[in-house]
Design an enzyme around this catalytic site. Structure first.
Site: not given
Lengths: 414, 258
Positions: A158, A275
């Site tokens: 994932s 981020e």
């Protein structure tokens, strides 16, 4: 904001001198040896008083939270202050955070990644979701880099679909939990002292319906294995590793927020936004360096009896680099202005910002390699390193493809 | 105790210097300006003394312009960001020779009354290595030049300075007030910290027009004149020789060095 302030320039000059004295001469061992980046980063924190600033900011925040908690205990209704307003434009503003990122990225984008994951992701995850006791126990040491943090979400199966395919589990065990799973591509994974571990609560139900829980793990906990650094294309100054959890037992005090019912993905958007906007500053550092090196080279490299800067195909590359630098710098100015106004970007704008920044850095770095020709392909001229490093900007913190889909989703919504 | 530390703005030693075609000076376009590296060491030493002796104060002094292209304020702010308490700029756009600089500093010493003046041993632009010695003479103060170690007595009434001299180290002790000029190995200057940079904004940077000092008796007339500046001669291509004998022969007849 249309230009850097005098203070910004002073910070930049001081930081640039530090990077050129402490990092540039050690680039070889940081990029191609196995020297972890943490000692240099700690020295940077100490030298510029960033650790002391982090301590003060943290103490202020905890004092405020304790006051709110005490007031609530007395039954008073206390409005929750939005975090960015409370923390935001502390003296110096966002420029204080962004300028070190830009300057480090001229030589070592990996260092920014190692620092950003420890301080930006891990410490902030604890700060936004933890109890006061958890913040005091783990977050402060991460903010000062005395301890190194890792933030573990990605698994072999994932990546972009982080929650959908997540296999890592927590099972209740008395008053605590037993954790299992495997995480990969974890920045600081090999050396982290404090790990934020994201997994799903296994109550025997369908994995799709499981709650997402976040735990804090400490290095050396029985059942936790941290791999050696993985080999990768670039970003060598940022150690990346795997984590293996085999029946790791932790108490409830390791569950962030100490409740299973916290909003599972709360803070995720804020984290992604932070981020992604950080990537704009990283890209600016890479682009500035490639541009300056390329200009020097175009001036001094002589072929067919004249400097290659006189050839139009070289001029085109330089002009494109300058356009990218201007755009990125304007994005960074916008980020500083927004922070000063107590605002933060919507996720879609942050995604657009990140998508452009990553692509611009990649394009400029590859053009720099091309401009340098054979020398560009050699490590000596550094542009090949920046080109390898720039590639990660299109992959981590959400791939270009994910950014595109998030921008489009916001355009088509409503 | 009060310490004065001098700051001269010079071209970054990393900059490649070009001489103007008319020989009147160097080309200053696109030159990055920094604090003279020896002055930076002097500031660091002043700050270290301040950190050791409670209640001390460090004041930076400079002579130069207060607006582009001669603006020295940026270098003074950098010094304030390192930790100095205040700064004084004697404002003039004229290039002053060391004796005039020393006279101006002497005027400032009269009003500031420092216990110690720390200076770079020389500025890396004109390499005069004179202002410190001249200031000591004008004030009638003791001096220790080329310091590689400075230590104050417990009562701060005297200083012990180690100097790097040819063939060894020389230790001097003298009563304060006095002048110390800093050599390369005295210390490693700190970087301005971020909180330091933020605080520097609020510190006092006092500007004194040089005319004010002239009214107080400063003589700005110089005795030297810059006649001409020229770049060093271009390096000639080397020559390969067949034998040692031929080398000796050419050193004698062509290079005329033996």
């Amino acid at each position: 904001m249309i230009e850097w302030s005098e203070q910004h320039l002073m910070i930049r000059d001081a930081m640039r001198r530090f990077v050129e004295a402490e990092i540039k001469p050690r680039l070889e061992e940081l990029e191609h040896g196995d020297t972890p980046p943490y000692d240099v980063l700690r020295k940077m924190m100490r030298t510029f008083g960033l650790d002391e600033m982090a301590r003060l900011r943290f103490a202020k925040r905890i004092a405020r939270e304790k006051a709110v908690e005490a007031a609530r205990a007395r039954g008073e209704d206390v409005p929750v202050e939005p975090a960015h307003e409370a923390d935001g434009a502390t003296d110096g503003g966002a420029g204080m955070q962004l300028i070190p990122i830009i300057e480090l990225c001229r030589y070592c984008p990996g260092m920014v990644t190692a620092m950003g994951v420890s301080v930006g992701l891990t410490a902030n995850a604890i700060l936004s979701k933890g109890t006061i006791a958890q913040k005091e126990r783990w977050a402060l040491d991460l903010f000062t880099l005395e301890k190194i943090g890792a933030w573990a979400i990605t698994e072999p199966g994932s990546g972009s679909d982080a929650f959908g395919g997540m296999k890592a589990t927590a099972r209740r065990d008395g008053d605590g939990y037993v954790l299992n799973g495997q995480k990969t591509f974890i920045t600081n994974g090999p050396y982290a002292d404090t790990i934020v571990f994201i997994c799903k609560l296994d109550e025997g139900n369908d994995p799709k319906e499981r709650k997402v829980l976040t735990f804090v793990l400490e290095r050396g906990t029985p059942g936790l294995t941290q791999s050696k650094p993985m080999r990768k294309m670039g970003l060598h100054s940022s150690p990346t590793g795997e984590l293996f959890l085999d029946d790791v037992r932790v108490g409830r005090d390791h569950l962030l927020g100490e409740t299973e019912d916290g909003p599972a993905r709360s803070g995720a958007k804020a984290t992604f936004t932070m981020e992604r906007t950080g990537v704009a500053a990283m890209a600016l550092g890479i682009v500035e360096q490639c541009r300056e090196r390329s200009i020097d080279y175009a001036r001094t490299r002589v072929q067919f009896g004249r400097p290659i800067g006189e050839f139009q195909l070289i001029q085109l590359k330089l002009a494109k680099m300058e356009v990218a630098r201007m755009n990125l710098q304007n994005l960074v100015f916008r980020l500083i202005e927004m922070a000063a106004a107590g605002k933060s970007m919507e996720l879609a704008e942050a995604s657009a910002c990140k998508l452009y920044a990553a692509q611009a850095a990649m394009e400029v770095a590859l053009e720099a390699v091309q401009l340098f020709g054979g020398n560009g392909y050699m490590a000596e001229f550094q542009v090949e390193q920046l080109a390898r490093d720039a590639k990660v900007l299109q992959i981590y913190a959400g791939t270009d493809e994910i950014q595109v889909s998030q921008i489009a989703r916001s355009l088509l919504a409503g | 105790m009060k310490i004065l530390a001098t700051v001269k703005r010079v071209p970054d030693p990393e900059t490649s210097i070009k001489v103007k075609p008319d020989g009147s000076g160097i080309v200053t376009d696109n030159v990055k300006w920094v604090i003279n590296p020896f002055d930076e060491i002097a500031i660091e030493e002043a700050l270290r003394i301040k950190e050791k002796v409670a209640g001390s104060e460090v004041v930076l002094v400079s002579i130069g312009g207060n607006a582009a292209p001669n603006d020295v304020k940026e270098q003074l702010r950098t010094g304030l960001a390192m930790g100095a308490d205040g700064a004084i700029l004697v404002v003039t756009d004229a290039a002053l020779e060391p004796l005039v600089v020393a006279r101006a500093l002497a005027k400032l010493v009269e009003t500031e009354k420092p216990d110690l003046v720390v200076m770079g041993k020389q500025a890396i632009d004109d390499d005069s290595n004179a202002a410190g010695q001249m200031l000591a003479e004008l004030l009638g103060w003791p001096q220790a030049t080329f310091a590689s170690k400075v230590e104050l007595s417990g009562d701060q009434k005297s200083a012990t300075v180690i100097r790097e001299v040819d063939g060894g180290l020389e230790t001097l002790r003298f009563p304060l007030p006095g002048i110390v000029t800093a050599d390369l190995r005295l210390n490693e200057p700190r970087y301005a910290s971020l909180p330091g940079i933020m605080k520097a904004r609020k510190k006092e940077l006092k500007e004194i027009p040089i005319g004010d000092l002239e009214k107080a008796g400063l003589d700005v007339s110089g005795r030297t004149q810059l006649v001409k500046m020229e770049p060093p001669p271009k390096r000639q291509a080397g020559k390969l020789v067949e034998s040692v004998d031929q080398l000796v022969e050419l050193l004698h007849t062509e290079a005329k060095v033996i």
